[in-house]
Each structure stands twice: as structure tokens, then as C-alpha cells.
Design a protein around this motif. Structure first.
Motif, PDB file in Angstrom:
ATOM      1  N   ILE A 149       0.967  -0.837   0.332  1.00 20.63           N
ATOM      2  CA  ILE A 149       0.021   0.311   0.424  1.00 20.63           C
ATOM      3  C   ILE A 149       1.347   1.713  -0.116  1.00 20.63           C
ATOM      4  N   SER A 150       0.328   2.428  -0.787  1.00 20.31           N
ATOM      5  CA  SER A 150       1.518   3.704  -0.983  1.00 20.31           C
ATOM      6  C   SER A 150      -0.467   4.721  -0.539  1.00 20.31           C
ATOM      7  N   VAL A 151       0.985   5.354   0.496  1.00 20.62           N
ATOM      8  CA  VAL A 151       0.210   6.697   1.410  1.00 20.62           C
ATOM      9  C   VAL A 151       0.136   7.861   0.036  1.00 20.62           C
ATOM     10  N   LEU A 152      -0.750   8.720  -0.314  1.00 23.67           N
ATOM     11  CA  LEU A 152      -0.653   9.793  -1.057  1.00 23.67           C
ATOM     12  C   LEU A 152      -0.945  11.069   0.317  1.00 23.67           C
ATOM     13  N   ASP A 153      -0.450  11.864   0.137  1.00 27.20           N
ATOM     14  CA  ASP A 153      -0.964  13.485   1.048  1.00 27.20           C
ATOM     15  C   ASP A 153      -0.192  14.530   0.404  1.00 27.20           C
ATOM     16  N   PHE A 154      -1.269  15.241  -0.010  1.00 25.50           N
ATOM     17  CA  PHE A 154      -0.752  16.813  -0.742  1.00 25.50           C
ATOM     18  C   PHE A 154      -0.368  15.859  -2.340  1.00 25.50           C
TER      19      PHE A 154
ATOM     20  N   THR B  86       5.227   3.605   1.879  1.00 27.70           N
ATOM     21  CA  THR B  86       4.661   2.511   1.022  1.00 27.70           C
ATOM     22  C   THR B  86       5.162   1.459   1.848  1.00 27.70           C
ATOM     23  N   GLY B  87       4.682   0.134   2.480  1.00 31.98           N
ATOM     24  CA  GLY B  87       4.642  -0.680   2.963  1.00 31.98           C
ATOM     25  C   GLY B  87       3.576  -1.688   3.063  1.00 31.98           C
TER      26      GLY B  87
END
Length: 247
Positions: A216-221, A227-228
Motif C-alpha cells: 500500500i502507498s499513501v498519498l498526501d498533498f 509505502t509498505g
């Protein structure tokens, strides 16, 4: 050759606004990879860039083939399919015919055959398989407006799969679904991966994403902040602060 969907350093700018900033993700065949983040993080912009609807810098490859110079319809023919947050369907066509639209011909001979025999076997078989996969066979003759919200969501996924893709981008497929529908959706997504597709899942249902995705990757702005694995994402301090919270 690296197989699957490989995205390197994709950046999308709208004037002075950087909607995606150096975003990279790899989705191997037979896997489900997640992309999550708060509203406005740039998730849908990222999907639009990958599928050819938004200009970007960076590199998008599918099974070693560079897609960067391809418009959206050529990326689809190369094996990259997507769904949409809004339920995009041909309202005046039956469920079956909506899926036949998704099964586009790839050669001139196929186009000629479609003109002479709109229901020829190749298109019908692909539509029937997609309907069966998503439990829509009994509704083949209905219009999209006669389906439930959950069924219309599955229609969008089935139409993408009817094109026989190698990778599929699922943009908020669980939005608006109740708990039993989300559970059934999760089963469908796992089945897609089990058949060898590279699946990129973008959704606000964090429990769904954490439960299904290998990475899973997490986007913010617009940028990737983590990622992990699901367990690593649950414990990441930057993700907790930006998105998941501490509860």
C-alpha cells in the motif's frame, strides 16, 4: 523485462499546483496494490495520468511496454483498463450490450466483422464471461438504471474486464456500497488478481484496502508519504498524522 504495471516518478502539474509529485508504484501481475490518502491527496489525478487523460512527466510501463506517448484508447488496447468513481454506463443499452462495448476489436478484420455481425461470438463470449464473473448474467437484459448501486459498480468493473486487460485501475469501487456489498466486492478483486491481473485499488474504505492489498502507498498533498504492508501502514506515524488518525 519487468512485468506488470510500473510507474516511475509521475508528476502532474496544473499551472503552479503540483497534484502529483514524483509518485512511483509497481503492481506485479497477480497482485493487488493499494493507494490511499485523504480527499485532495491526488489519487484520482494519478489514475487519470496513468490511463492517459491527464498530461504528466515520468514513466508508465505495462509489461515492459512504455505507454507515455499513447493516448487513452491506445493504452486500453495495450492492456490497461480502469473504472470510474461515477458510474459511467450507456443508459440506453442493456447490461450485455454495455459489456460488448468494452470488448473492442483490435484489428481491422474485427471492426469489419462487428459492422456485419454486431453480436459475433468473440464479443459475446467476452461479455458473457465478464457477466458470469461479477454475477450479472441474470440481469443481462436489464438497463443500468434497473440495477442496484452495487450491481452498477460491478457493471463498471465487468466492462473493464471484458476488454481482457493485463492491468486494471479501480477508482473508488466501494464508494456508496454497504458492508455485504463491500465484502462481495473484495472477493471479486481477489479473483481478478488470482487470474493474473495487476490490480491497483484506490479507495477510501481503509479496511478494504488494508485487508486485500499486499503493498500500500499513501498519498498526501500529491506525494507518497509511506509505502509498505498493511501492518507497516497501520503503524506509520506520518500516515497516522495525515490520514488514519490515532484512534
Amino acid at each position: 523485462m519487468v512485468r506488470g504495471l510500473v510507474v516511475r516518478a509521475v508528476t502532474v502539474r496544473y499551472g503552479g499546483l503540483v497534484a502529483n509529485n514524483d509518485v512511483s508504484v509497481t503492481v506485479p501481475p497477480g497482485s493487488v496494490v493499494g493507494l490511499i490518502g485523504p480527499n485532495g491527496a491526488g489519487k484520482s489525478t494519478f489514475v487519470d495520468a496513468l490511463s492517459g487523460f491527464t498530461p504528466y512527466s515520468g514513466t508508465v510501463e505495462l509489461d515492459g511496454t512504455n505507454l507515455d506517448e499513447m493516448p487513452a484508447h491506445e493504452r486500453s488496447r495495450a492492456g490497461l483498463a480502469r473504472t470510474w468513481q461515477s458510474i459511467e454506463a450507456f443508459d440506453d443499452l442493456s447490461v450485455s450490450d454495455n459489456l460488448k462495448v468494452g470488448r473492442k476489436p483490435t484489428r481491422f478484420s474485427g471492426m469489419a466483422l462487428d459492422a456485419l455481425r454486431p453480436g459475433h461470438a468473440g464479443r459475446s463470449e467476452a461479455a458473457e464471461r465478464a457477466m458470469d464473473m461479477f454475477g450479472l448474467t441474470a440481469h443481462a437484459g436489464l438497463l443500468p438504471s434497473e440495477l442496484s448501486l452495487g450491481q452498477r459498480k460491478l457493471l463498471g468493473m465487468a466492462r473493464a474486464i471484458a476488454s481482457n486487460p493485463r492491468a486494471v485501475l479501480l477508482d473508488e469501487p466501494a464508494a456508496g456500497l454497504d458492508a455485504p456489498e463491500r465484502e462481495r466486492l473484495g472477493g471479486h478483486i481477489v479473483r481478478l488478481a488470482s487470474e493474473g491481473l495487476a490490480v491497483l485499488l484506490i479507495d477510501h474504505d481503509v479496511s478494504l484496502v488494508l485487508g486485500l492489498c499486499e503493498s500500500i502507498s499513501v498519498l498526501d498533498f500529491g506525494r507518497v508519504i509511506a509505502t509498505g504492508t498493511a501492518e507497516e501502514i497501520r503503524k506509520d506515524e506520518a500516515v497516522l498524522d495525515a490520514y488514519l488518525g490515532t484512534g
